[in-house]
Design a protein around this motif. Structure first.
Motif, mmCIF file in Angstrom:
data_model
loop_
_atom_site.group_PDB
_atom_site.id
_atom_site.type_symbol
_atom_site.label_atom_id
_atom_site.label_comp_id
_atom_site.label_asym_id
_atom_site.label_seq_id
_atom_site.Cartn_x
_atom_site.Cartn_y
_atom_site.Cartn_z
ATOM 1 N N ALA A 1 36.524 20.199 25.998
ATOM 2 C CA ALA A 1 36.447 18.888 25.354
ATOM 3 C C ALA A 1 36.208 19.050 23.859
ATOM 4 C CB ALA A 1 35.348 18.039 25.977
ATOM 5 N N ILE A 2 36.793 18.151 23.108
ATOM 6 C CA ILE A 2 36.498 18.009 21.681
ATOM 7 C C ILE A 2 35.442 16.906 21.571
ATOM 8 C CG2 ILE A 2 37.395 17.522 19.392
ATOM 9 C CD1 ILE A 2 38.513 20.072 20.723
ATOM 10 N N VAL A 3 34.272 17.260 21.044
ATOM 11 C CA VAL A 3 33.167 16.309 20.944
ATOM 12 C C VAL A 3 33.160 15.684 19.553
ATOM 13 C CG1 VAL A 3 30.687 15.960 21.173
ATOM 14 C CG2 VAL A 3 31.838 17.683 22.576
ATOM 15 N N ALA A 4 33.260 14.364 19.504
ATOM 16 C CA ALA A 4 33.213 13.629 18.238
ATOM 17 C C ALA A 4 31.847 12.959 18.118
ATOM 18 C CB ALA A 4 34.321 12.585 18.188
ATOM 19 N N LYS A 5 31.017 13.466 17.209
ATOM 20 C CA LYS A 5 29.678 12.913 17.011
ATOM 21 C C LYS A 5 29.690 11.951 15.829
ATOM 22 C CE LYS A 5 24.910 14.216 15.949
ATOM 23 N NZ LYS A 5 23.992 15.324 15.583
ATOM 24 N N PHE A 6 29.310 10.698 16.099
ATOM 25 C CA PHE A 6 29.257 9.654 15.076
ATOM 26 C C PHE A 6 27.930 9.803 14.325
ATOM 27 C CE2 PHE A 6 30.580 4.946 14.469
ATOM 28 C CZ PHE A 6 31.609 5.331 13.627
ATOM 29 N N ASN A 7 27.993 10.008 13.020
ATOM 30 C CA ASN A 7 26.788 10.260 12.222
ATOM 31 C C ASN A 7 26.149 8.939 11.802
ATOM 32 O OD1 ASN A 7 27.186 13.049 12.387
ATOM 33 N ND2 ASN A 7 28.598 13.013 10.643
ATOM 34 N N THR A 8 25.428 8.339 12.733
ATOM 35 C CA THR A 8 24.855 7.010 12.508
ATOM 36 C C THR A 8 23.635 7.029 11.597
ATOM 37 O OG1 THR A 8 23.458 7.181 14.478
ATOM 38 C CG2 THR A 8 25.662 6.266 14.774
ATOM 39 N N SER A 9 23.021 8.193 11.368
ATOM 40 C CA SER A 9 21.847 8.265 10.489
ATOM 41 C C SER A 9 22.228 8.302 9.020
ATOM 42 C CB SER A 9 21.010 9.508 10.833
ATOM 43 O OG SER A 9 20.523 9.446 12.150
ATOM 44 N N SER A 10 23.445 8.751 8.727
ATOM 45 C CA SER A 10 23.859 8.938 7.324
ATOM 46 C C SER A 10 24.839 7.887 6.829
ATOM 47 C CB SER A 10 24.498 10.326 7.162
ATOM 48 O OG SER A 10 23.620 11.338 7.614
ATOM 49 N N PHE A 11 25.441 7.131 7.740
ATOM 50 C CA PHE A 11 26.468 6.164 7.348
ATOM 51 C C PHE A 11 26.179 4.805 7.981
ATOM 52 C CE2 PHE A 11 28.349 10.289 6.874
ATOM 53 C CZ PHE A 11 29.181 10.190 5.774
ATOM 54 N N THR A 12 26.698 3.763 7.360
ATOM 55 C CA THR A 12 26.572 2.408 7.890
ATOM 56 C C THR A 12 27.887 1.670 7.695
ATOM 57 O OG1 THR A 12 25.722 1.536 5.787
ATOM 58 C CG2 THR A 12 24.094 2.296 7.403
ATOM 59 N N GLY A 13 28.038 0.566 8.442
ATOM 60 C CA GLY A 13 29.215 -0.262 8.305
ATOM 61 C C GLY A 13 30.391 0.258 9.104
ATOM 62 N N PRO A 14 31.579 -0.329 8.895
ATOM 63 C CA PRO A 14 32.783 0.112 9.610
ATOM 64 C C PRO A 14 33.198 1.508 9.159
ATOM 65 C CG PRO A 14 33.063 -2.082 8.658
ATOM 66 C CD PRO A 14 31.835 -1.515 8.051
ATOM 67 N N LYS A 15 33.484 2.381 10.124
ATOM 68 C CA LYS A 15 33.885 3.744 9.817
ATOM 69 C C LYS A 15 35.009 4.173 10.756
ATOM 70 C CE LYS A 15 30.968 4.390 6.514
ATOM 71 N NZ LYS A 15 31.444 4.569 5.132
ATOM 72 N N SER A 16 35.844 5.069 10.269
ATOM 73 C CA SER A 16 36.907 5.630 11.099
ATOM 74 C C SER A 16 37.189 7.050 10.628
ATOM 75 C CB SER A 16 38.179 4.786 11.026
ATOM 76 O OG SER A 16 38.691 4.762 9.706
ATOM 77 N N ALA A 17 37.702 7.860 11.521
ATOM 78 C CA ALA A 17 37.988 9.255 11.184
ATOM 79 C C ALA A 17 39.135 9.767 12.043
ATOM 80 C CB ALA A 17 36.752 10.127 11.383
ATOM 81 N N THR A 18 39.866 10.709 11.489
ATOM 82 C CA THR A 18 40.901 11.431 12.226
ATOM 83 C C THR A 18 40.445 12.875 12.405
ATOM 84 O OG1 THR A 18 42.683 10.052 11.342
ATOM 85 C CG2 THR A 18 43.294 12.207 12.238
ATOM 86 N N ILE A 19 40.406 13.308 13.653
ATOM 87 C CA ILE A 19 39.999 14.673 13.970
ATOM 88 C C ILE A 19 41.261 15.484 14.247
ATOM 89 C CG2 ILE A 19 38.735 16.138 15.595
ATOM 90 C CD1 ILE A 19 36.916 13.710 16.106
ATOM 91 N N THR A 20 41.402 16.597 13.548
ATOM 92 C CA THR A 20 42.546 17.482 13.744
ATOM 93 C C THR A 20 42.097 18.695 14.552
ATOM 94 O OG1 THR A 20 43.556 16.792 11.661
ATOM 95 C CG2 THR A 20 44.347 18.845 12.634
#
Length: 335
Positions: A87-106
């Motif tokens: 599995a590829i684990v995508a951890k959302f960094n909720t302590s460092s960022f706020t608001g709407p966020k999106s990311a592309t994992i390669t």
């Protein structure tokens, strides 16, 4: 020439050849996108993009990278053998960022051929909702046991906030919600999560949805983690038979262990060429003979076999057998 043609056809079906471009890697993933929706600041939020090696060759993940610091990717197992999962684990960094966020994992694969797969995650990190503790983690649970964890959720700056329902896709988990404790500027709820005795063996990766009366942001998501330790095990956990001639046999004695005395109720296998001599009685250790008798059906084998016990909830253990039955003509030419 006929054998050469058959070999080429077999390779096309079982190998992720360069002729397929990079599609071979994407075919291993059941999903390539995930929406975290609204999550609390500081909460431990992650998603597992599972993939299975459906090919005969080993698959290797060389690297994973993210387009945004709001998401940290990792891989649970870099080298994945045939029919194994990772599995590829995508951890959302909720302590460092706020608001709407999106990311592309390669995800970069370098074996058996080079390929890249793009995975996408989105979500909204809220600052007005806080979980305590930030992670809902059961830790390790022994199979067949129940375990409870407690946490609270607080909504700030709105005293009329209300949780109207709690939803989960996991039928092996029960959720209890307390009455709210309200103050002039906040609302607090206590949650009790119980993992039932029927929780299956393996990693726990569940998502809980809190439905609220907030029309602008009606849901809050939280991730639940943990691990259920199996009460049964089999050795070897993965068995390789190698090449078997038509009409030949492969035998091996398996060792099945349990934390308490048990009996083997049945062995489930969809390939009739496998046979088993299940021992009788209840004990902590069983020796289970396995026999594979090859017929004229040539080709690779990747067979999952389940050993079912007489313990409550039909507890079981599984193992994988791989190998290859040679063609009769190829065997004759080799001799």
């Amino acid at each position: 020439m006929k054998n050469l043609f058959r070999g080429i056809v077999l390779c096309l079906f079982l190998a992720p050849t360069a002729a397929f471009g990079q599609d071979w890697a994407a075919k291993m993933f059941s999903a390539t996108s995930h929406d975290f929706r609204a999550v609390a600041r500081g909460a431990k939020i992650e998603h597992h993009f599972e993939f299975e090696n459906i090919y005969q060759e080993d698959v290797h993940v060389a690297a994973v990278r993210s387009s945004c610091g709001c998401t940290t990717p990792s891989v649970t197992k870099s080298t994945v053998k045939s029919r194994e999962k990772s599995a590829i684990v995508a951890k959302f960094n909720t302590s460092s960022f706020t608001g709407p966020k999106s990311a592309t994992i390669t995800v970069v694969f370098d074996r058996p051929f080079y390929a890249e797969v793009q995975l996408s995650v989105t979500g909204v990190i809220r600052t007005d909702v806080v979980f305590d503790p930030p992670a809902a983690n059961f830790g390790e649970i022994r199979e067949g046991e129940t375990k409870e964890i407690k946490l609270s959720v607080t909504r700030f700056n709105r005293s009329d906030w209300q949780i109207t329902d709690v939803r989960s896709h996991c039928t092996d988990m029960q959720v209890k919600l307390s009455e709210p404790v309200r103050s002039s500027r906040s609302v607090k709820y206590d949650l009790v999560l119980q993992a039932k005795a029927s929780m299956p063996v393996g990693e726990i990766h569940e998502q809980l949805t809190l439905l609220t009366n907030d029309q602008q942001s009606p849901t809050v998501e939280m991730c639940i983690a943990g691990k259920v330790r199996p009460s049964l095990s089999v050795s070897p956990a993965a068995l390789t038979m190698g090449a078997v001639k038509p009409g030949g046999e492969f035998t091996r004695r398996l060792v099945v262990r349990g934390e308490q005395p048990f009996g083997i109720a049945k062995v489930l296998c969809s390939d009739e060429r496998f046979s088993f001599a299940a021992p009788e009685g209840q004990k902590k250790v069983h020796f289970l003979p396995l026999t594979f008798t090859a017929d004229d059906q040539a080709g690779p084998i990747a067979q999952s076999i389940r050993i079912v016990s007489d313990l409550p909830h039909d507890r079981y253990t599984e193992f994988l057998v791989t190998g290859n039955v040679l063609e009769a003509e190829a065997e004759a030419e080799a001799e």
